[in-house]
Design an enzyme around this catalytic site. Structure first.
Site, PDB file in Angstrom:
ATOM      1  CE  LYS A   1     -11.478  -4.633  -1.855  1.00 13.82           C
ATOM      2  NZ  LYS A   1     -10.107  -4.133  -1.805  1.00 13.82           N
ATOM      3  CG  LEU A   2     -12.713  -4.923 -12.268  1.00 16.83           C
ATOM      4  CD1 LEU A   2     -11.401  -4.977 -11.516  1.00 16.83           C
ATOM      5  CD2 LEU A   2     -12.569  -5.572 -13.630  1.00 16.83           C
ATOM      6  CG  HIS A   3     -19.779  -3.939  -8.270  1.00 14.43           C
ATOM      7  ND1 HIS A   3     -20.254  -3.672  -7.002  1.00 14.43           N
ATOM      8  CD2 HIS A   3     -20.851  -4.361  -8.977  1.00 14.43           C
ATOM      9  CE1 HIS A   3     -21.558  -3.932  -6.948  1.00 14.43           C
ATOM     10  NE2 HIS A   3     -21.942  -4.337  -8.138  1.00 14.43           N
ATOM     11  CG  ASP A   4     -19.239  -1.314 -14.867  1.00 14.37           C
ATOM     12  OD1 ASP A   4     -20.406  -1.296 -15.320  1.00 14.37           O
ATOM     13  OD2 ASP A   4     -18.454  -0.352 -14.968  1.00 14.37           O
TER      14      ASP A   4
ATOM     15  CG  ASP B   1      -7.446  -5.582  -3.386  1.00 15.60           C
ATOM     16  OD1 ASP B   1      -8.604  -5.875  -3.727  1.00 15.60           O
ATOM     17  OD2 ASP B   1      -7.155  -5.135  -2.253  1.00 15.60           O
TER      18      ASP B   1
ATOM     19  CB  THR C   1     -18.096  -3.066 -18.343  1.00 16.31           C
ATOM     20  OG1 THR C   1     -19.040  -2.416 -19.178  1.00 16.31           O
ATOM     21  CG2 THR C   1     -16.975  -2.113 -17.983  1.00 16.31           C
TER      22      THR C   1
ATOM     23  NE  ARG D   1      -2.124  -0.665   8.342  1.00 14.84           N
ATOM     24  CZ  ARG D   1      -3.351  -0.288   8.737  1.00 14.84           C
ATOM     25  NH1 ARG D   1      -3.521   0.912   9.248  1.00 14.84           N
ATOM     26  NH2 ARG D   1      -4.362  -1.110   8.620  1.00 14.84           N
TER      27      ARG D   1
ATOM     28  CG  ASP E   1      -1.970  -1.163   1.095  1.00 15.96           C
ATOM     29  OD1 ASP E   1      -2.402  -1.459  -0.038  1.00 15.96           O
ATOM     30  OD2 ASP E   1      -2.337  -1.753   2.128  1.00 15.96           O
TER      31      ASP E   1
ATOM     32  CB  THR F   1     -14.111  -5.807   7.103  1.00 15.76           C
ATOM     33  OG1 THR F   1     -13.100  -5.144   6.353  1.00 15.76           O
ATOM     34  CG2 THR F   1     -13.925  -7.289   7.000  1.00 15.76           C
TER      35      THR F   1
ATOM     36  CE  LYS G   1      -4.240  -6.013  -0.414  1.00 15.71           C
ATOM     37  NZ  LYS G   1      -4.875  -4.749  -0.830  1.00 15.71           N
TER      38      LYS G   1
HETATM   39  O1  C5P Z   1      -1.890  -2.920   6.893  1.00 16.86           O
HETATM   40  P1  C5P Z   1      -2.867  -4.058   6.964  1.00 16.86           P
HETATM   41  O2  C5P Z   1      -2.242  -5.378   7.336  1.00 16.86           O
HETATM   42  O3  C5P Z   1      -4.082  -3.736   7.806  1.00 16.86           O
HETATM   43  O4  C5P Z   1      -3.352  -4.220   5.446  1.00 16.86           O
HETATM   44  C1  C5P Z   1      -4.387  -5.086   5.064  1.00 16.86           C
HETATM   45  C2  C5P Z   1      -4.626  -4.992   3.595  1.00 16.86           C
HETATM   46  O5  C5P Z   1      -5.780  -5.776   3.272  1.00 16.86           O
HETATM   47  C3  C5P Z   1      -4.936  -3.580   3.093  1.00 16.86           C
HETATM   48  O6  C5P Z   1      -4.451  -3.476   1.746  1.00 16.86           O
HETATM   49  C4  C5P Z   1      -6.438  -3.519   3.119  1.00 16.86           C
HETATM   50  O7  C5P Z   1      -6.970  -2.618   2.183  1.00 16.86           O
HETATM   51  C5  C5P Z   1      -6.813  -4.951   2.741  1.00 16.86           C
HETATM   52  N1  C5P Z   1      -8.137  -5.386   3.175  1.00 16.86           N
HETATM   53  C6  C5P Z   1      -8.528  -5.402   4.506  1.00 16.86           C
HETATM   54  N2  C5P Z   1      -9.777  -5.834   4.867  1.00 16.86           N
HETATM   55  C7  C5P Z   1     -10.641  -6.243   3.918  1.00 16.86           C
HETATM   56  C8  C5P Z   1     -10.274  -6.239   2.575  1.00 16.86           C
HETATM   57  C9  C5P Z   1      -8.996  -5.797   2.238  1.00 16.86           C
HETATM   58  O8  C5P Z   1      -7.749  -5.045   5.382  1.00 16.86           O
HETATM   59  N3  C5P Z   1     -11.815  -6.692   4.285  1.00 16.86           N
END
Ligand code: C5P
Length: 233
Positions: free
Chosen positions: A61-64, A59, A68, A212, A10, A119, A32
Site C-alpha cells: 500500500k505505497l503512499h508518498d 500488499d 519516491t 484465516r 499473514d 474498510t 499475499k
Molecule cells: O483473515 P482474513 O480473511 O480476514 O484476511 C483478509 C486479508 O485481507 C488480511 O490480510 C487483511 O489485512 C486484508 N484486507 C482486508 N480488508 C481490506 C483490505 C485488506 O481484510 N479492506
C-alpha cells in the site's frame, strides 16, 4: 479474464510462512505477502516464495510523493511480483508515477491496484479525521476507483459488496480484488461485512483474498481447495 483465490499469508516470520506453504504439495496457491511479513523478513521472503512457484501479491500500500513511489515500484517490480498496490489517496499523479516505475526493461510489469478508502475508515472517521465531508463514503470509494482507472491502473481492492458498482463505473476489465471472505460455516473474526466465495463470484469479484478461513483451518489445503471450487465453479 483472470480469476483466482489469493491466500493472505499473514505470518510473522519466514519459518511460519514456509511451514504453512510446505503443506501445499500438489497445488501452488497465489499468496499475499503483507507488511508484517515483508518488514520482518525483507525482499528475501518474496524471492523464496516466488522460487517455490507461487504468484505473489505484495500488499505494501505505497503512499508518498510520486518520485519516491516511482523508484520504490521499480524495486518491487524487480522482485518479479505479480500484483502490487498503492493508496488512491496519493493522487492520480502518484498512481501514474507508480505505473511508470513498474515497467520492466522487457515491457512486462506486475498488475497494480489501488486501495480506495480502507474498510477501517467509516463515514464518521472520514469526515472527522480526513475532512472529506458532504459525500457518502461509497461515492468517495467510487471516485477513488475512477481516479485509479484514469491513472491507468488495473483495478482496486474493495469489498465484494462494491465489486459490481466498481465494474459499472470503471468497466468489466477493471479488476476487483476482494477480502472479507468467509465460508457460511466459518468464524467472522474482526471482519464485519463478509461474503462466501460463491457469493463473491456471483457479485463479480475477480480475485478473492482469503486469510484465516484457510490459514487457521485444521486442514488448510482442504479449505483452500474448497474456496477454489466455490469461487471458480
Ligand atoms: O483473515 P482474513 O480473511 O480476514 O484476511 C483478509 C486479508 O485481507 C488480511 O490480510 C487483511 O489485512 C486484508 N484486507 C482486508 N480488508 C481490506 C483490505 C485488506 O481484510 N479492506
Amino acid at each position: 479474464m483472470n480469476k483466482d483465490v489469493i491466500i493472505a499469508c499473514d505470518f510473522k516470520s519466514k519459518e511460519e510462512a514456509l511451514k504453512f506453504l510446505d503443506k501445499f504439495t500438489d497445488v501452488k496457491p497465489f499468496v499475499k505477502i503483507g507488511m508484517e511479513l515483508f518488514y520482518a523478513e525483507g525482499p528475501d521472503i518474496v524471492r523464496e516464495i516466488k522460487k517455490r512457484g507461487h504468484k505473489v501479491f505484495l500488499d505494501l500500500k505505497l503512499h508518498d510523493i510520486p518520485n519516491t513511489v516511482e523508484k520504490a515500484m521499480a524495486v518491487l517490480s524487480g522482485l518479479d511480483v505479480d500484483i502490487v498496490n498503492v493508496h488512491a489517496a496519493g493522487t492520480i499523479d502518484m498512481m501514474k508515477a507508480a505505473l511508470k516505475g513498474l515497467m520492466r526493461p522487457d515491457g512486462t510489469r506486475p498488475l497494480i491496484i489501488a486501495v480506495t478508502q480502507l474498510t477501517s475508515t467509516d463515514q464518521e472517521r472520514m469526515e472527522r479525521d480526513l475532512l472529506i465531508t458532504g459525500r457518502p463514503i461509497k461515492e468517495v470509494v467510487m471516485h477513488y476507483a475512477v481516479n485509479a482507472k484514469k491513472a491507468g491502473l488495473d483495478g482496486v481492492v474493495c469489498s465484494p459488496l462494491e465489486a459490481a458498482a466498481v465494474h459499472e463505473a470503471c468497466g468489466r476489465d477493471f479488476i476487483t480484488v476482494t477480502p472479507g471472505i468467509r465460508f457460511a460455516d466459518s468464524e467472522k473474526g474482526d471482519q464485519k461485512r463478509v461474503m462466501t466465495p460463491a457469493d463473491a463470484a456471483a457479485a463479480g469479484s475477480d480475485y478473492i483474498v482469503v486469510g484465516r478461513p484457510v490459514t487457521g483451518a485444521e486442514d488448510p489445503v482442504k479449505a483452500y481447495k474448497r474456496c477454489v471450487k466455490d469461487f471458480m465453479g
